[in-house]
Structures are given as structure tokens and as C-alpha cells.
Scaffold this motif. Structure first.
Motif, short mmCIF file in Angstrom:
data_model
loop_
_atom_site.label_atom_id
_atom_site.label_comp_id
_atom_site.label_asym_id
_atom_site.label_seq_id
_atom_site.Cartn_x
_atom_site.Cartn_y
_atom_site.Cartn_z
N ASN A 192 40.06 48.87 34.66
CA ASN A 192 40.83 49.28 33.50
C ASN A 192 40.18 48.89 32.17
O ASN A 192 40.79 49.04 31.12
N ALA A 193 38.97 48.40 32.23
CA ALA A 193 38.25 48.00 31.02
C ALA A 193 37.51 49.20 30.44
O ALA A 193 37.12 50.12 31.16
N THR A 194 37.33 49.18 29.15
CA THR A 194 36.47 50.15 28.48
C THR A 194 35.31 49.38 27.87
O THR A 194 35.53 48.53 27.01
N ILE A 195 34.12 49.66 28.34
CA ILE A 195 32.94 48.97 27.86
C ILE A 195 32.54 49.61 26.52
O ILE A 195 32.38 50.82 26.44
N GLN A 217 30.88 42.87 47.65
CA GLN A 217 31.14 43.66 46.47
C GLN A 217 32.60 44.06 46.36
O GLN A 217 33.06 44.40 45.28
N ASN A 218 33.32 44.03 47.43
CA ASN A 218 34.71 44.45 47.38
C ASN A 218 35.55 43.61 46.43
O ASN A 218 36.49 44.11 45.84
N ARG A 219 35.18 42.33 46.28
CA ARG A 219 35.95 41.46 45.38
C ARG A 219 35.88 41.93 43.94
O ARG A 219 36.82 41.74 43.17
N SER A 220 34.78 42.53 43.54
CA SER A 220 34.61 42.89 42.14
C SER A 220 34.98 44.34 41.84
O SER A 220 34.93 44.75 40.68
N MET A 221 35.36 45.10 42.84
CA MET A 221 35.63 46.52 42.60
C MET A 221 36.70 46.75 41.54
O MET A 221 36.60 47.67 40.75
N SER A 222 37.72 45.92 41.52
CA SER A 222 38.82 46.15 40.57
C SER A 222 38.67 45.37 39.26
O SER A 222 39.46 45.57 38.35
N MET A 223 37.66 44.54 39.16
CA MET A 223 37.56 43.66 37.99
C MET A 223 37.47 44.40 36.66
O MET A 223 38.04 43.97 35.67
N TYR A 224 36.77 45.50 36.64
CA TYR A 224 36.55 46.22 35.39
C TYR A 224 37.17 47.62 35.39
O TYR A 224 36.92 48.41 34.50
#
Length: 86
Positions: free
Chosen positions: A10-13, A1-8
Motif C-alpha cells: 500500500n506504499a507509494t514510492i 520472500q513471502n514475509r516481505s510481500m505485503s510490506m510495501y
């Protein structure tokens, strides 16, 4: 899961257009305030911050599943077994 921690991070869903009191009020009679689904919804989504956190976690989970499937496919190809699978 660490790979995806930063993926979103700064995104706003975007909030669904159906996330309104009117939409809640128009749900079928069996989905009233006594329904456990409504209670779970409140635990997860009843504030903008909760909504963002839960949706980002959901998106991260989907991204991790996609990554795992990709790794499996690469290994199957590496072993020369791609044409021997369904």
C-alpha cells in the motif's frame, strides 16, 4: 520472500526529482540512446506502474537482506560467539 510481500503493498514510492526528460538529456554523451543502461531503464521504469513494481521489489529485497542479517546476528549471539566475530 513471502514475509516481505505485503510490506510495501500500500506504499507509494516517490518518483525522484531527477526523473525528468531534462535529466535524461543532460546525461553524459556516452549514456545516449544506444547505451544498454537506457534500454534496461525503459524495461523497468518507463511507466509509473513499472516504477512502483520495481522499486517495491528493490525495497523488499533490502528488507529481506536486513532480516537475514538480523537472524544471523541472533544466532551468533545465541551461540555466545558475538565477541569472536569481526
Amino acid at each position: 520472500q513471502n514475509r516481505s510481500m505485503s510490506m510495501y503493498r500500500n506504499a507509494t514510492i516517490p518518483t525522484p526529482v531527477t526523473a525528468t526528460k531534462e535529466a535524461w538529456d543532460n546525461m553524459p554523451y556516452f549514456f545516449d540512446d544506444g547505451n544498454d543502461g537506457r534500454a534496461r531503464w525503459r524495461w523497468r521504469y518507463d511507466t509509473p506502474d513499472k516504477f512502483q513494481l520495481m522499486m517495491k521489489n528493490y525495497y523488499r529485497m533490502a528488507s529481506e537482506v536486513d532480516s537475514a542479517c538480523g537472524a544471523i546476528m541472533e544466532e551468533v549471539k545465541r551461540q555466545g560467539e558475538l565477541e569472536n566475530t569481526l
